[in-house]
Design a protein around this motif. Structure first.
Motif, PDB file in Angstrom:
ATOM      1  N   UNK A   1       0.843  -1.203   0.000  1.00 37.48           N
ATOM      2  CA  UNK A   1       0.000   0.000   0.000  1.00 37.48           C
ATOM      3  C   UNK A   1       0.876   1.250   0.000  1.00 37.48           C
ATOM      4  N   UNK A   2       0.260   2.407  -0.207  1.00 34.59           N
ATOM      5  CA  UNK A   2       1.000   3.665  -0.129  1.00 34.59           C
ATOM      6  C   UNK A   2       1.464   3.892   1.307  1.00 34.59           C
ATOM      7  N   UNK A   3       2.737   4.245   1.470  1.00 31.90           N
ATOM      8  CA  UNK A   3       3.279   4.508   2.803  1.00 31.90           C
ATOM      9  C   UNK A   3       4.026   5.832   2.783  1.00 31.90           C
ATOM     10  N   UNK A   4       4.192   6.429   3.956  1.00 31.80           N
ATOM     11  CA  UNK A   4       4.909   7.702   4.066  1.00 31.80           C
ATOM     12  C   UNK A   4       6.244   7.546   4.774  1.00 31.80           C
ATOM     13  N   UNK A   5       6.532   6.344   5.274  1.00 30.86           N
ATOM     14  CA  UNK A   5       7.803   6.079   5.943  1.00 30.86           C
ATOM     15  C   UNK A   5       8.090   4.587   5.849  1.00 30.86           C
ATOM     16  N   UNK A   6       9.298   4.190   6.224  1.00 26.96           N
ATOM     17  CA  UNK A   6       9.641   2.772   6.218  1.00 26.96           C
ATOM     18  C   UNK A   6       8.660   2.001   7.106  1.00 26.96           C
TER      19      UNK A   6
ATOM     20  N   UNK B   1      10.862  -0.140   2.338  1.00 28.55           N
ATOM     21  CA  UNK B   1      11.466   1.172   2.491  1.00 28.55           C
ATOM     22  C   UNK B   1      10.737   2.199   1.643  1.00 28.55           C
ATOM     23  N   UNK B   2      10.523   3.365   2.219  1.00 25.86           N
ATOM     24  CA  UNK B   2       9.917   4.465   1.467  1.00 25.86           C
ATOM     25  C   UNK B   2      11.007   5.129   0.629  1.00 25.86           C
ATOM     26  N   UNK B   3      11.417   4.441  -0.418  1.00 28.15           N
ATOM     27  CA  UNK B   3      12.560   4.868  -1.223  1.00 28.15           C
ATOM     28  C   UNK B   3      12.300   4.515  -2.681  1.00 28.15           C
TER      29      UNK B   3
ATOM     30  N   UNK C   1      15.958   9.937  -7.045  1.00 22.88           N
ATOM     31  CA  UNK C   1      14.946  10.923  -6.660  1.00 22.88           C
ATOM     32  C   UNK C   1      15.047  11.312  -5.197  1.00 22.88           C
ATOM     33  N   UNK C   2      15.618  10.427  -4.385  1.00 21.15           N
ATOM     34  CA  UNK C   2      15.718  10.695  -2.952  1.00 21.15           C
ATOM     35  C   UNK C   2      17.069  11.287  -2.558  1.00 21.15           C
ATOM     36  N   UNK C   3      17.875  11.641  -3.551  1.00 23.75           N
ATOM     37  CA  UNK C   3      19.169  12.286  -3.336  1.00 23.75           C
ATOM     38  C   UNK C   3      20.151  11.408  -2.566  1.00 23.75           C
ATOM     39  N   UNK C   4      19.967  10.092  -2.634  1.00 26.66           N
ATOM     40  CA  UNK C   4      20.947   9.198  -2.035  1.00 26.66           C
ATOM     41  C   UNK C   4      22.201   9.150  -2.916  1.00 26.66           C
ATOM     42  N   UNK C   5      23.345   8.922  -2.293  1.00 28.60           N
ATOM     43  CA  UNK C   5      24.595   8.788  -3.044  1.00 28.60           C
ATOM     44  C   UNK C   5      24.574   7.476  -3.819  1.00 28.60           C
ATOM     45  N   UNK C   6      24.958   7.536  -5.091  1.00 26.20           N
ATOM     46  CA  UNK C   6      24.909   6.356  -5.942  1.00 26.20           C
ATOM     47  C   UNK C   6      26.278   5.693  -6.057  1.00 26.20           C
TER      48      UNK C   6
END
Length: 362
Positions: free
Chosen positions: A44-49, A74-76, A104-109
């Motif tokens: 389902x749609x979630x707003x956090x992990x 994870x909400x990622x 999109x979440x600005x995590x380091x790749x």
């Protein structure tokens, strides 16, 4: 979605098993194939992990056993891998750029390049830019597939690119490095293209094109300063080189020849503002980016500030005059002087006014 896999369940008597998956969080409507060994759950749609718990019941018609499974969602967002468009090349060495990949979440790749077929040599497989060396023994145009995986620490994105390498590789043209000649030497420069080569070993033909449009088919060409003898002159000549192999493939390169004297840094823009019984003087930093026309170095050292009270006729009093050993007047003591500190000068990059990277000359 996620696949819930219960196929590792077994019966000691090898009896056929029945399966039933259930959501312990009340999301049974999100389960598909819940009565199979492998079920699919749509998150389902979630707003956090969030953790989701599942109950698996298996039975052989007589005995029932249960087991639980926890899935952390994870909400990622999955990062987007971009290996670029498919392309055709005859280059012996080329670069594939994956730096347009993003998260999109600005995590380091992190990056991982993998060759899916063929004998290519890959360098920098864990970098955004992949350096590829073509094989020198191809007879026909050949397709190679290369895969890029980017990982943000949680999820992985994948993209592939197809590179078509020509059966005949292009030669390598090398016109040499920029040549800088002091005007006082007044010498002829010899440009030499003998470092050019063909990866497959064929003989090369040469074509030099001079600034005036004249051409030469020799591997070397002579350059003279056409402004020799002129005062304060600066001459910059560009010579273009084209090399061709025995199958008609070509490559181009160019070299510049500069005849010059040493040059002063460019003058900055100076600003003055009148204040109470004082003048506030400031200037921009354009001088610090100056490149000496002869050495090619960013050899800026500092500023000297002079003050005149007679519109530039003099720049100080009698006590401010400077003389050489013969008693000749040569200049003025500056009103103020601002030099690079020792640390600033040590870290000053030779070929740019910016701070050097660790492997750049200082």
């Amino acid at each position: 979605s996620v696949a819930l896999d219960g196929t590792e369940s077994e019966d000691p008597d090898n009896a056929n098993l029945n399966y039933q998956w259930e959501s312990m969080d009340g999301y049974n409507a999100n389960l598909i194939y819940s009565d199979s060994s492998i079920a699919t759950f749509t998150f389902p749609e979630i707003s956090s992990d969030q953790e989701f718990m599942f109950l698996l019941t298996v039975n052989d018609g007589e005995h029932f056993v249960k087991d639980t499974l926890v899935v952390t969602y994870l909400n990622n967002d999955v990062p987007v891998a971009d290996a670029g468009n498919d392309f055709i090349t005859c280059e012996a060495t080329f670069i594939i750029d994956g730096s347009r990949s993003y998260d999109l979440n600005w995590n380091v790749l992190s990056y991982q390049w993998t060759l899916l077929n063929g004998p290519l040599l890959l360098n920098g497989a864990s970098s955004p830019e992949l350096i590829v060396t073509s094989p020198a023994d191809l007879d026909l145009d050949t397709d190679f597939r290369i895969e890029l995986k980017v990982n943000d620490g949680y999820c992985e994105g994948v993209d592939t690119v197809t590179v078509t390498i020509k059966g005949n590789l292009c030669p390598i043209a090398d016109a040499g490095e920029t040549v800088r000649v002091p005007k006082f030497e007044n010498r002829t420069v010899i440009l030499n293209a003998s470092s050019s080569y063909d990866p497959e070993g064929s003989e090369l033909t040469f074509l030099w094109t001079a600034p005036d449009g004249s051409t030469s088919s020799d591997s070397t060409v002579l350059v003279n300063d056409l402004t020799s003898g002129q005062q304060d002159s600066y001459a910059r000549y560009r010579y273009d080189l084209r090399v061709t192999d025995n199958e008609g493939a070509t490559a181009e390169n160019y070299v510049e020849v500069i005849f010059s004297d040493f040059s002063a840094p460019r003058s900055p823009k100076v600003f003055a503002v009148a204040d109470h019984n004082r003048i506030l003087v400031s200037w921009d930093a354009s001088s610090e980016a100056s490149i000496d026309s002869l050495t090619g170095y960013a050899d800026f050292e500092g500023y000297k500030l002079y003050r005149s009270t007679d519109n530039g006729i003099t720049w100080g009093g009698a006590e401010d005059k400077l003389y050489d050993f013969d008693g000749n007047f040569v200049g003025w003591i500056p009103y103020a002087q601002f030099d690079l500190s020792y640390d600033e000068d040590v870290d000053h990059c030779i070929y740019t006014h910016e701070l050097c990277e660790s492997d750049e000359p200082r």
